[in-house]
Design a protein around this motif. Sequence first.
Motif, PDB file in Angstrom:
ATOM      1  N   GLY A  50       0.881  -1.131   0.076  1.00  0.00           N
ATOM      2  CA  GLY A  50       0.191   0.095   0.091  1.00  0.00           C
ATOM      3  C   GLY A  50       0.808   1.386  -0.003  1.00  0.00           C
ATOM      4  N   GLY A  51       0.293   2.298   0.682  1.00  0.00           N
ATOM      5  CA  GLY A  51       0.976   3.513   0.523  1.00  0.00           C
ATOM      6  C   GLY A  51       2.333   3.443   1.667  1.00  0.00           C
ATOM      7  N   LYS A  71       5.208   8.968 -10.409  1.00  0.00           N
ATOM      8  CA  LYS A  71       4.999   7.522 -10.229  1.00  0.00           C
ATOM      9  C   LYS A  71       3.952   6.591 -10.596  1.00  0.00           C
ATOM     10  CE  LYS A  71       3.400   6.251  -6.370  1.00  0.00           C
ATOM     11  NZ  LYS A  71       3.225   5.997  -4.950  1.00  0.00           N
ATOM     12  N   MET A  72       2.966   7.351 -10.510  1.00  0.00           N
ATOM     13  CA  MET A  72       1.547   6.937 -11.122  1.00  0.00           C
ATOM     14  C   MET A  72       1.615   6.811 -12.486  1.00  0.00           C
ATOM     15  SD  MET A  72      -0.984   7.657  -7.883  1.00  0.00           S
ATOM     16  CE  MET A  72      -2.158   8.623  -8.430  1.00  0.00           C
ATOM     17  N   GLY A 111      -3.308  -3.181  -2.813  1.00  0.00           N
ATOM     18  CA  GLY A 111      -2.577  -1.923  -2.509  1.00  0.00           C
ATOM     19  C   GLY A 111      -2.271  -1.156  -3.790  1.00  0.00           C
ATOM     20  N   GLY A 151       4.510   2.581  -1.205  1.00  0.00           N
ATOM     21  CA  GLY A 151       4.271   3.527  -2.400  1.00  0.00           C
ATOM     22  C   GLY A 151       4.848   4.865  -2.033  1.00  0.00           C
ATOM     23  N   SER A 152       4.636   5.278  -0.738  1.00  0.00           N
ATOM     24  CA  SER A 152       5.294   6.830  -0.527  1.00  0.00           C
ATOM     25  C   SER A 152       6.468   6.581  -0.224  1.00  0.00           C
ATOM     26  CB  SER A 152       4.674   7.437   0.567  1.00  0.00           C
ATOM     27  OG  SER A 152       4.580   6.566   1.848  1.00  0.00           O
TER      28      SER A 152
HETATM   29  P1  AMP Z   1      -3.320   2.122  -0.875  1.00  0.00           P
HETATM   30  O1  AMP Z   1      -2.601   2.418   0.726  1.00  0.00           O
HETATM   31  O2  AMP Z   1      -3.584   0.841  -1.191  1.00  0.00           O
HETATM   32  O3  AMP Z   1      -4.292   3.208  -1.065  1.00  0.00           O
HETATM   33  O4  AMP Z   1      -2.073   2.467  -1.942  1.00  0.00           O
HETATM   34  C1  AMP Z   1      -1.752   3.674  -2.091  1.00  0.00           C
HETATM   35  C2  AMP Z   1      -0.303   4.073  -2.809  1.00  0.00           C
HETATM   36  O5  AMP Z   1      -0.604   3.245  -4.078  1.00  0.00           O
HETATM   37  C3  AMP Z   1       0.117   5.314  -2.718  1.00  0.00           C
HETATM   38  O6  AMP Z   1       1.621   5.295  -2.690  1.00  0.00           O
HETATM   39  C4  AMP Z   1       0.007   5.695  -4.303  1.00  0.00           C
HETATM   40  O7  AMP Z   1       0.718   6.609  -4.734  1.00  0.00           O
HETATM   41  C5  AMP Z   1       0.080   4.379  -4.906  1.00  0.00           C
HETATM   42  N1  AMP Z   1      -0.519   4.224  -6.295  1.00  0.00           N
HETATM   43  C6  AMP Z   1      -2.064   4.292  -6.352  1.00  0.00           C
HETATM   44  N2  AMP Z   1      -2.054   4.403  -7.950  1.00  0.00           N
HETATM   45  C7  AMP Z   1      -0.883   4.064  -8.294  1.00  0.00           C
HETATM   46  C8  AMP Z   1      -0.406   3.702  -9.942  1.00  0.00           C
HETATM   47  N3  AMP Z   1      -1.263   3.655 -10.897  1.00  0.00           N
HETATM   48  N4  AMP Z   1       0.718   3.431 -10.106  1.00  0.00           N
HETATM   49  C9  AMP Z   1       1.721   3.521  -8.928  1.00  0.00           C
HETATM   50  N5  AMP Z   1       1.276   3.601  -7.709  1.00  0.00           N
HETATM   51  C10 AMP Z   1       0.122   3.828  -7.461  1.00  0.00           C
END
Ligand code: AMP
Length: 627
Positions: free
Chosen positions: A192-193, A263-264, A336, A221-222
């Motif tokens: 996840g994030g 990144k996205m 995630g 992700g962060s």
């Molecule tokens: P979550 O905690 O599951 O909501 O995941 C959020 C994380 O996923 C954050 O760091 C977002 O930047 C990342 N994220 C969401 N959409 C994408 C994407 N299309 N590509 C890469 N990372 C993503």
Amino acid sequence: MAKAVGIDLGTTNSVIAIMEGGSPVVLENAEGERTTPSVVAFKGNEQLVGRVARRQAVLNAEGTVFEIKRFIGRRWDEVQEEVKRAPYKVVQGPDGGVRVDIAGKLYTPEEVSAMILRKLVDDASKKLGEKITKAVITVPAYFNNSQREATTNAGKIAGLDVLRIINEPTAAALAYGLDKKGDETVLVFDLGGGTFDVTVLEIGDGVFKVLSTAGDTRLGGSDMDQAIVTWLADEFKKESGGVDLRADRQALQRMIEAAEKAKMELSNLTETTISLPFIGLDPVSKTPLYLEKKLTRAKFEELIQPLLKRVRQPVEQALKDANLSAAQIQEVLLVGGATRVPAVQQIVKEVLGKEPNRTVNPDEVVALGAAVQAGVLTGSVEDVVLLDVTPLSLGVETKGSVSTVLIPRNTTVPTRRSETFTTADNNQPSVEIHVLQGERPMAGDNKSLGRFKLDGIPPMMAGMPQIEVTFDIDANGILHATAKEKSTGKEASITIQNTTTLSEQEIDRMVKEAEANAEADRKRRESADLKNSLDTARIQAERVMSEKQSTPEAKSRLEATIAKAHSLVNSDSSDAELRSATEELVSALQAYEQGVSASTTGGTGNSGQGGTGKPEDVIDADFKPAD
Ligand code: AMP
């Protein structure tokens, strides 16, 4: 039984879902969105949550709280990295915990999380037309005891009865496997994030048995965004002759946002440009600085290499603990947002040797699973049994600062285990039980969950007393520990509450504050609504006055009420003043309209004759001045 919701309280985004007609569905928020950014902003007396909070972040970097989940249930000394990265101010709490400092007012991470929960639940209640009071909230499988308790407390502060805390990957599997027939071994890969979890489960006939879980509560992700920010700032420093944009909170916030966006984009494109105009001032020429950088997917993958390496180990660990080889995994579920990064998918394929299943929505599946569990607990879903495990070993400190395990990791919960210990000294009157969580052999390397004392041990030689320590893990994964001296039956116990979790009194106070806030918010909204209706009435009155003539008395009465409305709308007026002004305005407007027909039919009025200032502009076509 009342309806209960499932909530995925995410690092970056949160989602709320409910069972409807036998299937879990996501509930949209007031803005009509299925996910709500886990962002809280403080602006004067106002609290904003979600998209609106996120939107104003750059202009209010110090008042906008992102990723509070990284701090929840943690001690100050555990979060130094996170503190450095936060664009808002984080300080040490009086209890060694963490506080967010908003213009001198301190908030616990539990309170901030409660604000997010409240928004989700309030919006959902409105949508459903009934008040929601019960919820299942998910946490990363790898959350420790204090993080779980802190999450429960956030729910309480938000006024919720938290039916259960469940693990995010398990929730995902619940949603995935709800309608599956036959047995399947599934691995949930949840990035996840801010957290990473791997869970291996066996699904069959409605029984969801977790075999093992492993993870990293500080990988998500962060961290990828941060890797981009570091690169951007370093490059910029080189090129600008030493300007470090990280020192400016606003510039930092803008870089974080731009990094996440890049990144996205790189999940679909192979190249993107990060461009941030007016990001700073040249220290010498005082001219604005412009940041523009091209980022290719290849470069991005190079930047996140150290992070990608860290996902392998937990996958291997989870397989090993489940006694399975990669080939024995039948389905791999990606959960995630960060699993959308192609390099992450590539690693999954490499390590597990198969294509991940693409039927689940990685953003929503956790909340859907939480809704299923909420349904199980409130009786609307039958024939589903969830057997989860404790992610980390639990034990006590024994002689020589050794960690002695009572409940090994990956033990199915709820569970209860006892072991008997004794004293080290002659006539030792008391023992201190130091509860530990973690896999390391030495006590000091594990997480200290708390200490409690058992005293009143009768005088005995060392090694004689029999002290039975019992650990009880409930279905939320929360530990209750007791110690009993067998000859006297004397007991001491704690529900683990270490320095980072809140006491009942503190929770109580926060519940009240949150309720008071909700009340204040409701009042503010009500006042705003009253002002709005007064202003709408005023606009309507002005329009009528500009279109039609009436009697001089009616006109001057309406003008006076319009002027009053103007001043009330633009000042701090009481609700009573607003209400009575609206009534006055409406009745003056009615009188004015009556005056119109009276003058039209040749009644008492003569307002068409003059005195209106500019009658020729406003006379209706069918208006006939009185003779
Ligand atoms: P979550 O905690 O599951 O909501 O995941 C959020 C994380 O996923 C954050 O760091 C977002 O930047 C990342 N994220 C969401 N959409 C994408 C994407 N299309 N590509 C890469 N990372 C993503």
